[in-house]
Design a protein around this motif. Structure first.
Motif, short mmCIF file in Angstrom:
data_model
loop_
_atom_site.label_atom_id
_atom_site.label_comp_id
_atom_site.label_asym_id
_atom_site.label_seq_id
_atom_site.Cartn_x
_atom_site.Cartn_y
_atom_site.Cartn_z
N THR A 116 33.37 55.73 8.84
CA THR A 116 33.37 55.73 7.38
C THR A 116 32.13 56.46 6.88
OG1 THR A 116 32.12 53.68 7.18
CG2 THR A 116 34.54 53.48 7.36
N ALA A 117 32.11 56.72 5.58
CA ALA A 117 30.96 57.41 4.98
C ALA A 117 29.68 56.61 5.20
CB ALA A 117 31.21 57.65 3.51
N ASN A 118 29.78 55.29 5.22
CA ASN A 118 28.59 54.45 5.43
C ASN A 118 28.07 54.53 6.85
OD1 ASN A 118 28.65 53.64 2.78
ND2 ASN A 118 29.81 51.76 3.20
N ASP A 119 28.94 54.92 7.79
CA ASP A 119 28.54 55.02 9.19
C ASP A 119 27.96 56.39 9.54
OD1 ASP A 119 29.52 52.44 9.70
OD2 ASP A 119 31.54 53.23 10.10
N PRO B 33 22.37 60.27 8.15
CA PRO B 33 21.91 60.98 6.95
C PRO B 33 21.96 62.49 7.16
CG PRO B 33 20.08 59.88 8.06
CD PRO B 33 21.34 59.49 8.79
#
Length: 158
Positions: free
Chosen positions: A2-5, A8
């Motif tokens: 997911t985007a959270n995983d 950066p």
């Protein structure tokens, strides 16, 4: 994943500038009212805008001129401690005619003066990182090929 995983990623500021030359090969510099040094015409790219479009827009806003810029000369990765990651694009804008020079007007109030400066004298006007970038751009123009640089130094030398 997911985007959270996601790890950066860099989100650099992107800017575009133009190199104009006179008949003697000198570079056009502008003096911003808000800086302690001279610069080349240009500025930051707005969201959804290409670097080339930003360069053309900035020339219109800063100098009051509508011009098409030529080929890309340099892409410079040049992070600044106070501003973070930066990618800077420099385009060849060629020579201005006497008529175009006469039409230069500082419409947005950001600039207060312009002049042509010999490449050998740039150090007295602009920061060292911009001197390097301009010299790299001039070499790219002479060689007919765009260059990737880091802090103004061509990548093969970086």
């Amino acid at each position: 994943m997911t985007a959270n995983d996601m790890p950066p990623v860099a989100t650099p500021r992107v800017a575009a500038g133009a190199l104009f030359f006179d008949d003697e090969g000198r570079v056009l510099l502008v003096r911003p009212s808000y800086k302690n040094h001279w610069d080349i015409p240009g500025g930051y790219v707005e969201p959804g805008e290409s670097p080339r479009a930003a360069c053309i827009r900035e020339i219109a806003e800063e100098l009051g001129l509508t011009v098409q810029v030529g080929p890309l000369l340099v892409v410079d990765w040049a992070p600044a401690e106070s501003e973070g990651d930066k990618l800077l694009f420099v385009f060849n804008a060629g020579a201005l005619s006497e008529e175009q020079e006469g039409l230069i007007s500082f419409r947005d109030g950001e600039l207060v003066e312009w002049r042509y400066v010999a490449a050998s004298a740039l150090g007295g006007y602009v920061p060292a990182r911009l001197v390097r970038r301009i010299h790299t751009a001039i070499s790219a123009l002479e060689e007919g090929s765009a260059v990737y640089a880091e802090h103004g130094v061509p990548s093969e030398s970086a």
